[in-house]
Design an enzyme around this catalytic site. Structure first.
Site, PDB file in Angstrom:
ATOM      1  N   GLY A 104      24.810   5.419  46.226  1.00  0.00           N
ATOM      2  CA  GLY A 104      23.462   4.880  46.199  1.00  0.00           C
ATOM      3  C   GLY A 104      23.290   3.701  47.134  1.00  0.00           C
ATOM      4  O   GLY A 104      23.736   3.703  48.282  1.00  0.00           O
ATOM      5  N   CYS A 105      22.643   2.648  46.623  1.00  0.00           N
ATOM      6  CA  CYS A 105      22.347   1.473  47.439  1.00  0.00           C
ATOM      7  C   CYS A 105      23.602   0.727  47.871  1.00  0.00           C
ATOM      8  O   CYS A 105      23.589   0.004  48.871  1.00  0.00           O
ATOM      9  CB  CYS A 105      21.416   0.538  46.677  1.00  0.00           C
ATOM     10  SG  CYS A 105      19.818   1.266  46.247  1.00  0.00           S
ATOM     11  N   ALA A 106      24.696   0.873  47.134  1.00  0.00           N
ATOM     12  CA  ALA A 106      25.936   0.185  47.487  1.00  0.00           C
ATOM     13  C   ALA A 106      26.592   0.789  48.722  1.00  0.00           C
ATOM     14  O   ALA A 106      27.497   0.179  49.308  1.00  0.00           O
ATOM     15  CB  ALA A 106      26.922   0.235  46.317  1.00  0.00           C
TER      16      ALA A 106
END
Length: 350
Positions: free
Chosen positions: A137-139
């Site tokens: 995801g955003c990581a």
């Protein structure tokens, strides 16, 4: 020393404003018992505009998972080459000098990965390694930087290309009307970014140390429920409070490097929402101004998932960069709950 060079970033041409988002929420969910709460949460994101790969009318329709994923692949092939060329130019490299392509995306699925298509169409060597990352995801923006750093450390002199491609609007689900889903409808945007990590030479951030940290027992706080209609985004109400357990991990990474996380010269972090930045400033004892680039990305583009960190870094470059040897922190946050963190110094001399 591996150097992260200036990122290239592109956002699609279709724009939706905060005012339009709020009006759509009012008209489409007029009878929702928690509409007032949803509107307040959306307004509090601080997002003013977002960019979409389709006009809003087409975005709100759901032609099915198959068509959505077909559109994802088509848009990726249409939009990624531009940022890749610009990233190579900014890194002063040719495609033939790239040794690994790290492709991160959580908003569509391709097999083989877009990395194979890029190698076949953009002049990268057939020997180029491929590292697609789809489930962070955003990581993943921070993870891509860290894996590029690892690769260039393992293979001195090698060069890495990072590509982040996120079309969050293709994950819109009209039947998901929980508060978390309604908030997400007003928070996420679309964007593509790329950057070169050079094994030698280059201008940007000389990467010195990286690390990861997973908050135990939080796997279901940010997740996908994969159904026949595609990816259904699950966002727990506890997510905005995750900086309390993650800030000590950032501090520990800096301590291990002999640095004080409260006393660095620049901070490039994922802006999942305004509270993330507020809490991080509080727990690290850092002034809000330190996160101005992340906040600007959130305001102008919304949360563009894995591309946020690269866009925030691009804004630091546009500002003129930092002083030579200035110390900084980069971090991406995402499902797990996971933090991908890096430390480095600004290098002005190739």
């Amino acid at each position: 020393m591996a150097t992260l060079c200036r990122p290239a970033v592109s956002v699609p041409e279709y724009v939706i404003t905060m005012e339009e988002t709020l009006e759509l929420a009012r008209s489409r969910h007029a009878g929702h018992p928690q509409l007032g709460l949803a509107l307040r949460l959306i307004e509090n994101t601080g997002v003013r505009t977002r960019h979409l790969v389709q006009p809003i009318g087409e975005t709100l329709a759901h032609p099915g998972f198959e068509e959505r994923n077909r559109l994802y692949a088509a848009e990726a092939k249409a939009r990624v080459p531009l940022v890749v060329r610009r990233a190579l130019e900014d890194g002063e490299l040719r495609a033939t000098e790239i040794d690994v392509i790290i492709y991160v995306s959580c908003t569509g699925f391709m097999m083989p990965s877009l990395t194979a298509w890029l190698i076949n169409t953009m002049g990268f060597p057939s020997s180029t390694r491929q590292l697609p990352i789809a489930q962070l995801g955003c990581a993943a923006g921070g993870a891509a930087i860290n894996r590029a750093h690892d690769f260039c450390t393992a293979y001195p002199g090698a060069n890495a290309l990072i590509v982040a491609c996120e079309f969050c609007s293709l994950c819109y689900q009209p039947t998901d009307i929980g508060i978390g889903s309604l908030l997400s409808n007003g928070l996420f945007g679309d964007g593509v970014a790329a950057a070169v990590v050079r094994g030698t030479g280059g201008h940007g951030i000389s990467l010195e140390r990286n690390g990861s940290y997973l908050v135990p027992g939080t796997e279901d706080w940010i997740a996908y429920d994969v159904r026949a209609t595609g990816f259904h985004f699950l966002l727990d109400k506890r997510v905005p409070g995750t900086m309390e357990p993650l800030a000590p991990a950032l501090r520990s990474l800096a301590d291990g490097h002999g640095w004080d996380a409260s006393d660095l010269d620049f901070y490039i972090v994922h802006a999942g929402g305004p509270r993330i930045l507020e809490d991080l400033g509080t727990f690290l004892h850092v002034k809000p101004e330190a996160f101005r680039h992340s906040r600007a990305t959130l305001t102008e583009y919304g949360n563009i998932a894995s591309a946020v960190v690269l866009d925030a870094l691009r804004r630091l470059f546009d500002e003129g960069g930092a002083a030579d040897q200035a110390r900084g922190l980069l971090a991406g946050f995402g499902p797990g709950i996971t933090a991908e963190m890096a430390l480095g110094r600004w290098s002005r001399t190739p």
